[in-house]
Design an enzyme around this catalytic site. Structure first.
Site, PDB file in Angstrom:
ATOM      1  N   ASP A  13       0.556  -1.139   0.043  1.00  0.00           N
ATOM      2  CA  ASP A  13       0.010   0.143   0.054  1.00  0.00           C
ATOM      3  C   ASP A  13       1.004   1.239   0.149  1.00  0.00           C
ATOM      4  O   ASP A  13       0.346   2.388   0.597  1.00  0.00           O
ATOM      5  CB  ASP A  13      -1.014  -0.010   1.147  1.00  0.00           C
ATOM      6  CG  ASP A  13      -1.792  -1.169   1.284  1.00  0.00           C
ATOM      7  OD1 ASP A  13      -2.299  -1.750   0.108  1.00  0.00           O
ATOM      8  OD2 ASP A  13      -1.992  -1.869   2.314  1.00  0.00           O
ATOM      9  N   LYS A  16       2.192   2.378  -4.883  1.00  0.00           N
ATOM     10  CA  LYS A  16       2.916   1.811  -6.096  1.00  0.00           C
ATOM     11  C   LYS A  16       2.353   2.064  -7.637  1.00  0.00           C
ATOM     12  O   LYS A  16       2.729   2.339  -8.572  1.00  0.00           O
ATOM     13  CB  LYS A  16       3.361   0.290  -6.048  1.00  0.00           C
ATOM     14  CG  LYS A  16       4.295  -0.037  -4.864  1.00  0.00           C
ATOM     15  CD  LYS A  16       4.545  -1.520  -4.947  1.00  0.00           C
ATOM     16  CE  LYS A  16       3.136  -2.345  -4.367  1.00  0.00           C
ATOM     17  NZ  LYS A  16       2.800  -1.968  -3.146  1.00  0.00           N
ATOM     18  N   GLY A  40      -4.286  -4.171  -4.562  1.00  0.00           N
ATOM     19  CA  GLY A  40      -5.313  -3.354  -4.783  1.00  0.00           C
ATOM     20  C   GLY A  40      -4.565  -1.959  -5.228  1.00  0.00           C
ATOM     21  O   GLY A  40      -4.231  -1.165  -4.487  1.00  0.00           O
ATOM     22  N   HIS A  41      -4.370  -1.835  -6.679  1.00  0.00           N
ATOM     23  CA  HIS A  41      -3.554  -0.405  -6.834  1.00  0.00           C
ATOM     24  C   HIS A  41      -4.790   0.534  -7.414  1.00  0.00           C
ATOM     25  O   HIS A  41      -5.434   0.260  -8.359  1.00  0.00           O
ATOM     26  CB  HIS A  41      -2.694  -0.937  -8.083  1.00  0.00           C
ATOM     27  CG  HIS A  41      -1.514  -1.759  -7.898  1.00  0.00           C
ATOM     28  ND1 HIS A  41      -0.870  -2.412  -8.623  1.00  0.00           N
ATOM     29  CD2 HIS A  41      -1.082  -2.076  -6.464  1.00  0.00           C
ATOM     30  CE1 HIS A  41       0.422  -2.864  -8.110  1.00  0.00           C
ATOM     31  NE2 HIS A  41       0.115  -2.924  -6.835  1.00  0.00           N
ATOM     32  N   GLN A 225       2.375  -5.878  -3.096  1.00  0.00           N
ATOM     33  CA  GLN A 225       2.588  -6.019  -1.538  1.00  0.00           C
ATOM     34  C   GLN A 225       4.066  -5.276  -1.531  1.00  0.00           C
ATOM     35  O   GLN A 225       4.336  -4.509  -2.186  1.00  0.00           O
ATOM     36  CB  GLN A 225       2.782  -7.449  -1.333  1.00  0.00           C
ATOM     37  CG  GLN A 225       1.219  -8.140  -1.190  1.00  0.00           C
ATOM     38  CD  GLN A 225       0.763  -8.580  -2.545  1.00  0.00           C
ATOM     39  OE1 GLN A 225       1.726  -9.308  -3.131  1.00  0.00           O
ATOM     40  NE2 GLN A 225      -0.504  -8.579  -2.879  1.00  0.00           N
TER      41      GLN A 225
END
Ligand code: IMP
Length: 431
Positions: A13, A16, A40-41, A225
């Site tokens: 988180d 990225k 989750g981007h 991650q």
């Protein structure tokens, strides 16, 4: 154009997705190499919010080729939903998306087993995202999994294999967990439909990546991650099940180390963690709450509130060193605007002794108490700053300190969620 690896330097988180999006302009390929839909981007283009779980962020750049690498675990049901949702919003996905035949297939029983195992562990649970990641990698290493390449099998073979897998998982579900079995024939039928959908996208990575290997096309490798969640180098057992560190790029793509290029770490200006496990600089109570609110620190995948704390230089330096980072980007600096003081852990107290190197392994880390260096905060909002000289002096001092102690250049500072809210500093932040 130089290739580039983007790696999370903390517990995920770090922002990225936004950095990948910014740096993927003009790049031929954006490649994910590990993990699955646990990621989750979140990317904002204008005010438009996109959350990607499996598809590389590069998909939002028209014409960029995107590959889901062999180190990933892919749930074809989720992937199809993600593709269709993007296409509905006008993003052209299928002509540009390729899936390595070597990637593991994540099936519904993996997700069910993940949930049941967590429930069974109760307070000792990992706090997973519940996406089936651990059980899917377990099938991979015990050599019983299906791979995305199996979607190209004659459909009756695929159907039979799927039924066999579900029936064998059902034994575990009903006998060990006393849970309902899954409908093997229904799932196999759905998988056959998915095979028709995906077959044109599945590629042999050795052939597909030849232009990257030969240096004719450029690639950006998008990590998911973060370093401290790496299965080998993270805070085991409170980690994910893949290599989020630089080695994962090689095993997850089959490309040789010479192609990696720059290795950029992404770090938030503070620190967050989702799920359980040690977190020495965690702020409990009001201060943690203030950071969580200011930073909108709620998981993009599960919606869970993230644990928040101060920047941990020991963990960050560890991430720089084990990945060989050649430059880092600091994100969410603006979240610290208005804080009366900003702290950084520069050492730990471990059972009365001062420790300056990150103690690998969670047993010792959970006994560490942070020793802080404190900086004055800054009042002026940073969201509109577009050059280092626009930043308040106190914010610059904080960045200069981080750059010095990390031992690598800060090449960018993000000051907001929009694409344009970044200060690029290719020669570092120190005057
Ligand atoms: P899993 O990857 O779902 O098995 O979860 C293992 C650990 O990694 C849990 O602590 C999760 O919260 C954490 N985790 C997995 N993916 C992410 C991510 O993308 N961001 C932050 N934490 C993650």
């Amino acid at each position: 154009m130089e290739n580039r690896v983007i790696i999370g330097g903390q517990w995920g988180d770090e922002g990225k997705g936004k950095v990948v999006d910014a740096l993927s302009e003009g790049v031929d390929w954006v490649i994910r190499y590990q993990g699955g839909a646990n990621a989750g981007h979140t990317i904002y283009i204008g005010e438009d919010k996109h959350v990607l779980h499996l598809i590389p962020s590069g998909i939002l750049r028209p014409g960029t080729k995107c590959l889901l690498g062999g180190g990933m675990v892919i749930d074809p049901w989720s992937l199809r939903d993600e593709i269709l949702a993007l296409e509905q919003r006008g993003v052209e996905v299928r002509p540009h998306l390729m899936i390595s035949a070597n990637a593991q297939m994540l099936l519904p029983y993996h997700q069910r087993l993940d949930e049941l195992r967590e429930e069974r562990l109760k307070r000792q649970c990992i706090g997973t995202t519940g996406r089936g990641i651990g059980p899917a990698y377990l099938d991979k290493v015990q050599r019983t999994g299906l791979r995305m390449g199996d979607l190209r099998l004659p459909l009756e073979n695929l159907e039979r294999k799927c039924i066999e897998k579900v029936l064998s998982a059902n034994e575990l579900l009903s006998e060990f967990y006393q849970a309902d079995p899954l409908p093997s024939r229904v799932l196999a039928g759905e998988l056959v439909d998915l095979a028709r959908f995906f077959a044109p996208m599945v590629v042999d990575p050795y052939t597909a990546l030849r232009p990257v290997r030969e240096g004719r096309e450029s690639a950006l490798f998008e990590g998911a991650q973060g370093t401290l969640l790496d299965i080998d180098h993270g805070t085991y057992p409170y980690v994910t099940s893949s290599n989020c560190t630089v080695g994962g790029v090689l095993t997850g793509t089959g490309l040789p180390p010479q192609v990696l290029g720059d290795i950029n770490g992404i770090f938030k200006a503070y620190l967050t963690r989702v799920g359980n496990g040690p977190f020495p600089t965690e702020l409990l109570g009001e201060q943690g709450e203030a950071l969580r609110e200011a930073g909108g620190e709620f998981g993009a995948t599960t919606g869970r509130a993230r644990r928040c704390g101060w920047f941990d230089l020991l963990g960050a330096r560890y991430a720089v060193d084990i990945n060989g980072m050649t430059g880092v980007v600091i994100t969410k600096l603006d979240v610290l605007d208005g804080m009366p003081a900003v702290k950084v852990a520069t050492a730990y107290d471990l059972d009365g002794e001062t420790v300056e190197a990150f103690p690998v392994g969670s047993g010792r880390l959970s006994r560490c108490r942070p020793v802080y260096t404190e900086f004055p905060g800054w009042e002026k909002p940073t969201g509109d700053c577009r050059a280092l000289t626009d930043l308040p002096a106190a914010a610059r001092k904080y960045l200069e300190f981080l750059e010095d102690r990390l031992g690598t250049l800060i090449i960018g500072v993000s000051v907001g969620r929009r694409r344009d809210q970044v200060i690029w500093t290719p020669t570092g932040v120190t005057a």
